[in-house]
Design an enzyme around this catalytic site. Sequence first.
Site, PDB file in Angstrom:
ATOM      1  N   ASN A   1       0.863  -1.108   0.051  1.00 23.96           N
ATOM      2  CA  ASN A   1       0.139  -0.135   0.166  1.00 23.96           C
ATOM      3  C   ASN A   1       0.872   1.256   0.018  1.00 23.96           C
ATOM      4  OD1 ASN A   1      -2.381   1.575   0.178  1.00 23.96           O
ATOM      5  ND2 ASN A   1      -3.359   0.058   1.289  1.00 23.96           N
TER       6      ASN A   1
ATOM      7  N   HIS B   1      23.548   2.710  11.480  1.00 23.12           N
ATOM      8  CA  HIS B   1      24.783   3.353  11.684  1.00 23.12           C
ATOM      9  C   HIS B   1      25.190   3.092  13.037  1.00 23.12           C
ATOM     10  CE1 HIS B   1      23.775   5.771   8.105  1.00 23.12           C
ATOM     11  NE2 HIS B   1      22.556   5.843   8.341  1.00 23.12           N
TER      12      HIS B   1
ATOM     13  N   GLY C   1      -0.053  -1.179   9.122  1.00 19.15           N
ATOM     14  CA  GLY C   1       0.344   0.431   8.912  1.00 19.15           C
ATOM     15  C   GLY C   1       1.404   0.834  10.036  1.00 19.15           C
TER      16      GLY C   1
ATOM     17  N   LYS D   1       6.331  -7.685  20.004  1.00 14.80           N
ATOM     18  CA  LYS D   1       6.317  -8.813  20.860  1.00 14.80           C
ATOM     19  C   LYS D   1       5.276  -9.702  20.313  1.00 14.80           C
ATOM     20  CE  LYS D   1       8.548  -6.955  24.931  1.00 14.80           C
ATOM     21  NZ  LYS D   1       8.432  -6.585  26.445  1.00 14.80           N
TER      22      LYS D   1
ATOM     23  N   ARG E   1       0.358 -13.817  20.485  1.00 15.99           N
ATOM     24  CA  ARG E   1      -0.354 -15.169  20.953  1.00 15.99           C
ATOM     25  C   ARG E   1      -0.261 -15.973  19.489  1.00 15.99           C
ATOM     26  NH1 ARG E   1      -5.158 -15.568  17.712  1.00 15.99           N
ATOM     27  NH2 ARG E   1      -6.065 -13.892  16.955  1.00 15.99           N
TER      28      ARG E   1
END
Length: 202
Positions: free
Chosen positions: A84, A114, A141, A179, A182
């Site tokens: 998108n 860097h 998004g 993280k 589930r």
Amino acid sequence: MQSEKDKMLSGKLYKASDATLTAERLHAKELVFDFNNQRPAEAAARIQIIRQLFGRTGTNFLIEPPFHCDYGYNIFAGDNFYVNYNCVILDCAKVTIGNNVFIAPNVSIFTAGHPIDASTRNAEWEYAFPVTIGNDVWIGGNTVINPGVTIGNNVVIGSGSVVTKDIPADSVAAGNPCKVLRPINEADALYYFKQHRIDNVD
């Protein structure tokens, strides 16, 4: 003696100001400019530009402009790839994208980094580590994927995530840092049909 491009592709410190790399980025920018400035109806022209730009394209892909990348030739995409609006891929190292990957608006994939040490950074040294995205992945998004990350097959990344470590297959993950929340299970395949009283899909 290794060239700066060889160093870049092998994960060593390198200088992006090298003449060869500068010329290759300019070439990519010219193609990206052409891609982003095609009229909306000129889908075939956009497809041809991406085929010239990427290291590999699969069948049935769609990338919505604007799109930006560094080199293009380090992006290897599979079949049924959808991107998108306003995606940025800094492909100083290889970016491997599997089949059936959906990328939502404003997603950034960074292989470039860097040094933390200021003196090294100020001397224009940088590095790049590859990013791998498996099959059947949906990236929400405003997600950022950082250098060296691998995302397994059948993963959903929630919107606004910052992915700094590998995400295992068959999982829903989100957050900053991202993280695992589930596992994905069989109930997920039926959830929307039950919620919307959809009896079957053609």
